[in-house]
Design a protein around this motif. Structure first.
Motif: not given
Length: 77
Positions: A48-71
């Motif tokens: 369960e803890a690993r699943a939540v941690q993966r979800g948080i990392e996915i959020m971070r990666f999606n945000q990085m992708r959005a910032f890269s596109r904006i840049t």
């Protein structure tokens, strides 16, 4: 539209940090709080803890992708 831009912008960037802080604190508490004479959680690597941690990392990666596109393009996804 402005609400979506806000969520994908600075608010979205902070959101994963808030979640990460909360899950880290929850894991710390689960190690120290006793339940039936034993720590509530023996390890932070439960499925369960690993699943939540993966979800948080996915959020971070999606945000990085959005910032890269904006840049790169000046356009939000």
């Amino acid at each position: 539209m402005s609400t979506l831009m806000y969520e994908r912008g600075s608010y979205g960037a902070r959101l994963h940090l808030i979640f990460k802080r909360y899950i880290t604190r929850l894991i710390e508490l689960s190690r120290t709080i006793q339940r039936n004479g034993r720590p509530a959680a023996k390890t932070h690597s439960s499925p369960e803890a690993r699943a939540v941690q993966r979800g948080i990392e996915i959020m971070r990666f999606n945000q990085m992708r959005a910032f890269s596109r904006i840049t790169a393009t000046g356009v939000r996804p």
